[in-house]
Design a protein around this motif. Structure first.
Motif, PDB file in Angstrom:
ATOM      1  N   THR A   8       0.874  -1.171   0.000  1.00 30.13           N
ATOM      2  CA  THR A   8       0.000   0.000   0.000  1.00 30.13           C
ATOM      3  C   THR A   8       0.915   1.226   0.000  1.00 30.13           C
ATOM      4  N   PRO A   9       0.392   2.446  -0.035  1.00 31.58           N
ATOM      5  CA  PRO A   9       1.277   3.617  -0.130  1.00 31.58           C
ATOM      6  C   PRO A   9       2.254   3.734   1.044  1.00 31.58           C
ATOM      7  N   LEU A  10       3.469   4.163   0.725  1.00 28.26           N
ATOM      8  CA  LEU A  10       4.430   4.541   1.757  1.00 28.26           C
ATOM      9  C   LEU A  10       4.259   6.026   2.057  1.00 28.26           C
ATOM     10  N   VAL A  11       4.854   6.465   3.151  1.00 30.95           N
ATOM     11  CA  VAL A  11       4.776   7.866   3.549  1.00 30.95           C
ATOM     12  C   VAL A  11       6.184   8.428   3.685  1.00 30.95           C
ATOM     13  N   VAL A  12       6.404   9.597   3.073  1.00 28.15           N
ATOM     14  CA  VAL A  12       7.643  10.353   3.213  1.00 28.15           C
ATOM     15  C   VAL A  12       7.346  11.517   4.154  1.00 28.15           C
TER      16      VAL A  12
END
Length: 460
Positions: free
Chosen positions: A414-418
């Protein structure tokens, strides 16, 4: 129908705004800064002469209407038309055009187009539209100043109107280069939660193509066209739509408003890969159907059921995750990573993937890094960094060579976060083998794609 009436009808449909008054309506010229007295007094003087010396006499001769005008500092002009409007109303309603609000938002022009029996009539009708909603701002260009455009700016959700206008241009050999449809796949392709996608349509034609086959009646527009042509190194020649080769477009997210009631039924519920994909679903005879089919056959490389890139504060990104079970139920590994180390990757790469086409596109990760740096250092307009991503990151690393971002990497794709301080961005993964399972073709239209929601089971 004659050429003068064709022009005035184009002008009224392009800019006509009707209120409750029985004896007055206005034609709005939404020129904005292009027509501002403050920014360009000479052009504003030209517009005033166009209105009084050309539009005024025609409206008087055809419909016995008197005109005046007003303008604002923002550059919007209003031609105020006064007199007995009964003849004009009856004529427009006879064409199936209702005199309520902004005409172009709801108008169908097919009945008028059927009376434009030769190219002169068509060109004059187009001139009326172009003098109102055909923008010649220099910012309407393709990639660089060498490809200048005339952009027909159309508000509302009149997909039929835009398609009819495109067909009319084709009929005189003037081939549009692109239509920016009023749909979230084109206005909000990265962020599925962005509600600010209702920005209208832009039908773009090469300036050189329009000069050869179309027309302006306003001297101010003709002069603007000539000024823009000076910027071009070469003459641009358009290709008919059915001869165009469609390149694989950028990946777009599945937006929450693809089922919006504002969209016509034929469009509603679909996901669109390219502006000509919409043309095929609408059944336009000029659409490159074989090219659309080729693109549909590899749609899994063009679609992301997650955000492609969503920016905001740390709190805003956390709220999105909390509201989406498939994101909330993840276990995230926290990694503090040096920006300089990340920046060594190629923008063609995917990282933190499974080595089999699935991974996080570094081209989006680097945009996320540029955003959090720009947000932290006060270099943003809204969510948009001021300047190029490379300059923002390079300048930051010159001051902070060991600068880091925090990456929150989920155990499923699923999406990663920066994240950097109070700012964060989500980057969705490319995962074509999984995404292919989500894509279906509508039973009602062989060119209409739908995308179902992704589940945890799909990812396991």
């Amino acid at each position: 129908m004659n050429t003068d009436k064709a022009y005035i009808l184009g002008l009224i449909i392009g800019g006509g705004v009707w209120g409750n008054a029985e004896d007055v309506f206005k034609i709005r010229l939404p020129f904005k800064q292009w027509g501002s007295y403050e920014l360009n007094p000479k052009r504003a003087g030209d517009i005033a002469r166009d209105v009084m010396k050309m539009v005024g006499p025609l409206l008087k001769a055809i419909y016995n209407l008197s005109i005046s005008y007003d303008t604002s500092a923002s550059g919007v002009w209003n031609i105020l038309c006064e007199g007995d409007l009964s003849e004009l109303r009856a004529e427009l309603e006879g064409y199936g055009i209702w005199c309520e609000g902004e005409i172009r938002k709801t108008a169908h022009i097919d009945n008028i187009v059927s009376e434009l029996v030769d190219d002169n009539l068509k060109r004059r009708f187009l001139a009326g539209l172009a003098d109102t909603i055909g923008s010649t701002k220099r910012s309407h260009r393709r990639f660089n100043d060498n490809k200048q455009m005339v952009s027909f700016e159309i508000s509302g959700f009149g997909f039929h109107f835009v398609c009819s206008l495109c067909r009319l241009l084709h009929s005189i050999g003037c081939y549009p280069d692109q239509i920016l449809w009023n749909h979230p796949n084109f206005h909000c392709g990265n962020n599925p939660y962005d509600k600010k996608w209702k920005k209208g349509f832009k039908l773009r034609v090469y300036l050189d193509q329009y000069e050869k086959f179309g027309a302006f009646a306003f001297v101010s527009k003709v002069l603007s066209l000539k000024e823009n042509q000076i910027l071009e190194a070469d003459r641009n020649v358009a290709v008919p739509c059915d001869k165009r080769v469609m390149k694989t477009p950028s990946v777009t997210c599945v937006h929450c408003d693809e089922n919006s009631e504002l969209l016509p039924e034929v469009i509603r519920g679909g996901h669109y890969l390219h502006n000509r994909h919409v043309c095929a679903v609408l059944g336009c005879e000029h659409a490159p159907y074989d090219e659309v089919k080729k693109l549909m056959s590899k749609a899994e490389y063009c679609i992301n059921p997650f955000p492609v890139l969503t920016k905001g504060t740390e709190r805003e990104i956390k709220k999105i995750i909390e509201l989406e079970p498939i994101l909330k139920n993840r276990t995230y590994e926290k990694m503090d990573v040096k920006i300089a180390d990340l920046y060594k990757h190629s923008e063609e790469e995917s990282i933190w993937g499974d080595g089999d086409e699935a991974g996080y596109p570094f081209s989006k990760i680097i945009l996320a890094i540029a955003y959090v740096i720009a947000a932290k250092t006060g270099q943003v307009n809204g969510l948009r960094p001021k300047g190029s991503k490379d300059r923002i990151i390079h300048d930051y690393l010159e001051k902070f060579s060991d600068g880091q971002v925090t990456i929150w990497l989920p155990e499923l794709m699923t999406p990663l976060v920066v994240q950097m301080d109070r700012y964060a961005a989500m980057v969705g993964p490319d995962n074509p083998k999984i995404y292919k399972k989500l894509i279906q073709i509508s039973d009602e239209n062989e060119y209409k794609l739908t995308v179902r929601s992704i589940t945890e089971e799909d990812l396991k």
